[in-house]
Write a protein that holds these residues in place. Structure first.
Motif, PDB file in Angstrom:
ATOM      1  N   ALA A  82     -18.463 -14.112   1.929  1.00 27.00           N
ATOM      2  CA  ALA A  82     -19.393 -15.145   2.403  1.00 27.00           C
ATOM      3  C   ALA A  82     -19.841 -14.776   3.758  1.00 27.00           C
ATOM      4  CB  ALA A  82     -19.154 -16.453   2.090  1.00 27.00           C
ATOM      5  N   SER A  83     -18.973 -14.770   4.807  1.00 23.31           N
ATOM      6  CA  SER A  83     -19.110 -14.624   6.110  1.00 23.31           C
ATOM      7  C   SER A  83     -19.511 -13.096   6.637  1.00 23.31           C
ATOM      8  CB  SER A  83     -18.337 -15.198   6.942  1.00 23.31           C
ATOM      9  OG  SER A  83     -17.000 -14.533   7.135  1.00 23.31           O
ATOM     10  N   GLY A  84     -19.624 -12.221   5.899  1.00 20.35           N
ATOM     11  CA  GLY A  84     -20.009 -10.915   6.149  1.00 20.35           C
ATOM     12  C   GLY A  84     -19.047  -9.730   5.597  1.00 20.35           C
ATOM     13  N   GLU A  85     -19.062  -8.479   6.483  1.00 18.51           N
ATOM     14  CA  GLU A  85     -18.050  -7.544   6.086  1.00 18.51           C
ATOM     15  C   GLU A  85     -17.345  -7.245   7.203  1.00 18.51           C
ATOM     16  OE1 GLU A  85     -18.985  -4.035   3.522  1.00 18.51           O
ATOM     17  OE2 GLU A  85     -18.926  -3.138   5.459  1.00 18.51           O
ATOM     18  N   TYR A  86     -16.063  -7.059   7.415  1.00 19.20           N
ATOM     19  CA  TYR A  86     -15.143  -6.664   8.421  1.00 19.20           C
ATOM     20  C   TYR A  86     -14.397  -5.443   8.019  1.00 19.20           C
ATOM     21  CZ  TYR A  86     -16.023 -11.640   9.326  1.00 19.20           C
ATOM     22  OH  TYR A  86     -16.193 -12.865   9.480  1.00 19.20           O
ATOM     23  N   GLU A  87     -14.403  -4.479   9.134  1.00 18.14           N
ATOM     24  CA  GLU A  87     -13.621  -3.336   9.075  1.00 18.14           C
ATOM     25  C   GLU A  87     -12.764  -2.914   9.985  1.00 18.14           C
ATOM     26  OE1 GLU A  87     -16.426  -0.021   9.173  1.00 18.14           O
ATOM     27  OE2 GLU A  87     -17.231  -0.551  10.920  1.00 18.14           O
ATOM     28  N   GLY A  88     -11.756  -2.350   9.679  1.00 20.37           N
ATOM     29  CA  GLY A  88     -10.639  -1.722  10.825  1.00 20.37           C
ATOM     30  C   GLY A  88     -10.141  -0.518  10.118  1.00 20.37           C
ATOM     31  N   PHE A  89      -9.397   0.233  11.042  1.00 22.20           N
ATOM     32  CA  PHE A  89      -8.912   1.676  10.714  1.00 22.20           C
ATOM     33  C   PHE A  89      -7.521   1.500  10.842  1.00 22.20           C
ATOM     34  CE2 PHE A  89     -13.488   1.977  11.391  1.00 22.20           C
ATOM     35  CZ  PHE A  89     -13.844   2.754  10.552  1.00 22.20           C
ATOM     36  N   PHE A  90      -6.807   2.372  10.288  1.00 22.63           N
ATOM     37  CA  PHE A  90      -5.270   2.442  10.444  1.00 22.63           C
ATOM     38  C   PHE A  90      -4.966   3.756   9.668  1.00 22.63           C
ATOM     39  CE2 PHE A  90      -5.591   0.555   6.301  1.00 22.63           C
ATOM     40  CZ  PHE A  90      -4.949   1.016   5.580  1.00 22.63           C
ATOM     41  N   THR A  91      -3.592   4.156  10.213  1.00 23.28           N
ATOM     42  CA  THR A  91      -2.948   5.176   9.735  1.00 23.28           C
ATOM     43  C   THR A  91      -1.714   5.071   9.133  1.00 23.28           C
ATOM     44  OG1 THR A  91      -4.279   6.792  11.526  1.00 23.28           O
ATOM     45  CG2 THR A  91      -1.995   7.784  10.719  1.00 23.28           C
ATOM     46  N   LEU A  92      -1.164   5.637   8.061  1.00 22.64           N
ATOM     47  CA  LEU A  92       0.067   5.715   7.497  1.00 22.64           C
ATOM     48  C   LEU A  92       0.528   6.886   7.629  1.00 22.64           C
ATOM     49  CD1 LEU A  92      -0.443   3.724   4.167  1.00 22.64           C
ATOM     50  CD2 LEU A  92       0.617   3.084   6.365  1.00 22.64           C
ATOM     51  N   ILE A  93       1.924   6.965   8.045  1.00 23.76           N
ATOM     52  CA  ILE A  93       2.434   8.279   8.373  1.00 23.76           C
ATOM     53  C   ILE A  93       4.128   7.910   7.927  1.00 23.76           C
ATOM     54  CG2 ILE A  93       3.366  10.127   9.767  1.00 23.76           C
ATOM     55  CD1 ILE A  93       0.826   9.752  11.589  1.00 23.76           C
ATOM     56  N   ARG A  94       4.532   8.487   6.960  1.00 22.52           N
ATOM     57  CA  ARG A  94       5.993   8.081   6.703  1.00 22.52           C
ATOM     58  C   ARG A  94       6.543   9.099   6.427  1.00 22.52           C
ATOM     59  NH1 ARG A  94       4.151   4.745   1.908  1.00 22.52           N
ATOM     60  NH2 ARG A  94       2.053   5.712   2.202  1.00 22.52           N
ATOM     61  N   LEU A 120       0.696  -1.256   0.142  1.00 20.47           N
ATOM     62  CA  LEU A 120       0.024  -0.236   0.103  1.00 20.47           C
ATOM     63  C   LEU A 120       0.846   1.250   0.198  1.00 20.47           C
ATOM     64  CD1 LEU A 120      -2.700  -0.902   2.600  1.00 20.47           C
ATOM     65  CD2 LEU A 120      -2.650  -1.174   0.122  1.00 20.47           C
ATOM     66  N   SER A 121       2.072   1.226  -0.204  1.00 23.56           N
ATOM     67  CA  SER A 121       3.055   2.380  -0.517  1.00 23.56           C
ATOM     68  C   SER A 121       2.429   3.278  -1.331  1.00 23.56           C
ATOM     69  CB  SER A 121       4.331   1.825  -0.800  1.00 23.56           C
ATOM     70  OG  SER A 121       4.541   1.305  -2.188  1.00 23.56           O
ATOM     71  N   GLY A 122       1.744   3.146  -2.446  1.00 31.32           N
ATOM     72  CA  GLY A 122       1.237   4.187  -3.305  1.00 31.32           C
ATOM     73  C   GLY A 122       0.111   4.843  -3.046  1.00 31.32           C
ATOM     74  N   ILE A 123      -0.576   4.570  -1.626  1.00 35.01           N
ATOM     75  CA  ILE A 123      -1.901   5.347  -1.454  1.00 35.01           C
ATOM     76  C   ILE A 123      -1.540   6.425  -0.565  1.00 35.01           C
ATOM     77  CG2 ILE A 123      -3.094   3.114  -1.450  1.00 35.01           C
ATOM     78  CD1 ILE A 123      -3.287   3.126   1.689  1.00 35.01           C
ATOM     79  N   GLY A 124      -0.290   6.807  -0.239  1.00 34.76           N
ATOM     80  CA  GLY A 124      -0.029   8.143   0.511  1.00 34.76           C
ATOM     81  C   GLY A 124      -0.190   7.819   2.082  1.00 34.76           C
ATOM     82  N   ASP A 125      -0.172   9.142   2.582  1.00 31.79           N
ATOM     83  CA  ASP A 125      -0.029   9.034   4.087  1.00 31.79           C
ATOM     84  C   ASP A 125      -1.713   9.476   4.631  1.00 31.79           C
ATOM     85  OD1 ASP A 125       2.208   8.451   4.274  1.00 31.79           O
ATOM     86  OD2 ASP A 125       3.068  10.226   4.830  1.00 31.79           O
ATOM     87  N   GLY A 126      -2.093   9.124   5.710  1.00 28.41           N
ATOM     88  CA  GLY A 126      -3.188   9.440   6.297  1.00 28.41           C
ATOM     89  C   GLY A 126      -4.077   8.461   7.065  1.00 28.41           C
ATOM     90  N   ASN A 127      -5.435   8.873   7.194  1.00 29.43           N
ATOM     91  CA  ASN A 127      -6.232   7.616   7.975  1.00 29.43           C
ATOM     92  C   ASN A 127      -6.897   6.900   6.901  1.00 29.43           C
ATOM     93  OD1 ASN A 127      -5.403   8.609  10.630  1.00 29.43           O
ATOM     94  ND2 ASN A 127      -6.974  10.477  10.072  1.00 29.43           N
ATOM     95  N   PHE A 128      -7.167   5.727   7.089  1.00 29.68           N
ATOM     96  CA  PHE A 128      -7.618   4.777   6.173  1.00 29.68           C
ATOM     97  C   PHE A 128      -8.587   3.774   6.566  1.00 29.68           C
ATOM     98  CE2 PHE A 128      -3.616   6.233   4.415  1.00 29.68           C
ATOM     99  CZ  PHE A 128      -3.878   6.658   3.284  1.00 29.68           C
TER     100      PHE A 128
END
Length: 119
Positions: A107-119, A92-100
Motif C-alpha cells: 500500500a505505501s509503495g515498492e521498496y527494494e534492496g540488494f544482497f549477496t549469498l555466498i555459502r 532462502l537457503s534453497g535459492i542458491g548463491d549469487g546476487n539478489f
C-alpha cells in the motif's frame, strides 16, 4: 614444531572467519519511486549470509508482497508479508548463491534492496 604452530594458526583463522561470516547483514531498502512526502516507515531487513535466513519487519498496516529476484531478474522466492511491526523469518537457503534483489510491495509503495549469498 613450526608445522604444528602453522596448522594451529590455520585452524584458528578458519574458526574466526566462520564466526565472522555467521553474522547478519543489513539490507539497505529504498523506495523504488521516491516521493517527497511519506508518513510510512521504511521496512527493515537483514539476512544471515551463511544460513540464508531473511528477517523482515514493517511498521505499517496491510498486506505486502515480498519477492526475491536473481541476477537475471527471475523471481526465485515469493511470499506475503503482513505489515504489523513483527519480525518475519524467511528461509532462502534453497535459492542458491549469487546476487539478489529483495522487493517489498504494498500500500505505501515498492521498496527494494540488494544482497549477496555466498555459502
Amino acid at each position: 614444531m613450526r608445522k604444528y604452530v602453522f596448522v594451529l594458526i590455520l585452524i584458528l583463522t578458519g574458526a574466526i572467519s566462520s564466526v565472522a561470516d555467521d553474522k547478519d547483514k543489513d539490507i539497505l531498502l529504498k523506495k523504488s519511486v521516491p516521493t517527497t512526502r511519506s508518513l510510512s516507515d521504511m521496512p527493515q531487513a537483514s539476512i544471515n549470509v551463511q544460513t540464508g535466513i531473511l528477517v523482515v519487519s514493517l511498521d505499517d498496516y496491510g498486506m505486502y508482497t515480498l519477492y526475491v529476484q536473481d541476477s537475471l531478474f527471475e523471481i526465485v522466492y515469493q511470499s506475503v508479508l503482513p505489515a504489523n511491526g513483527l519480525q518475519y523469518h524467511y528461509d532462502l537457503s534453497g535459492i542458491g548463491d549469487g546476487n539478489f534483489r529483495l522487493v517489498i510491495e504494498g500500500a505505501s509503495g515498492e521498496y527494494e534492496g540488494f544482497f549477496t549469498l555466498i555459502r
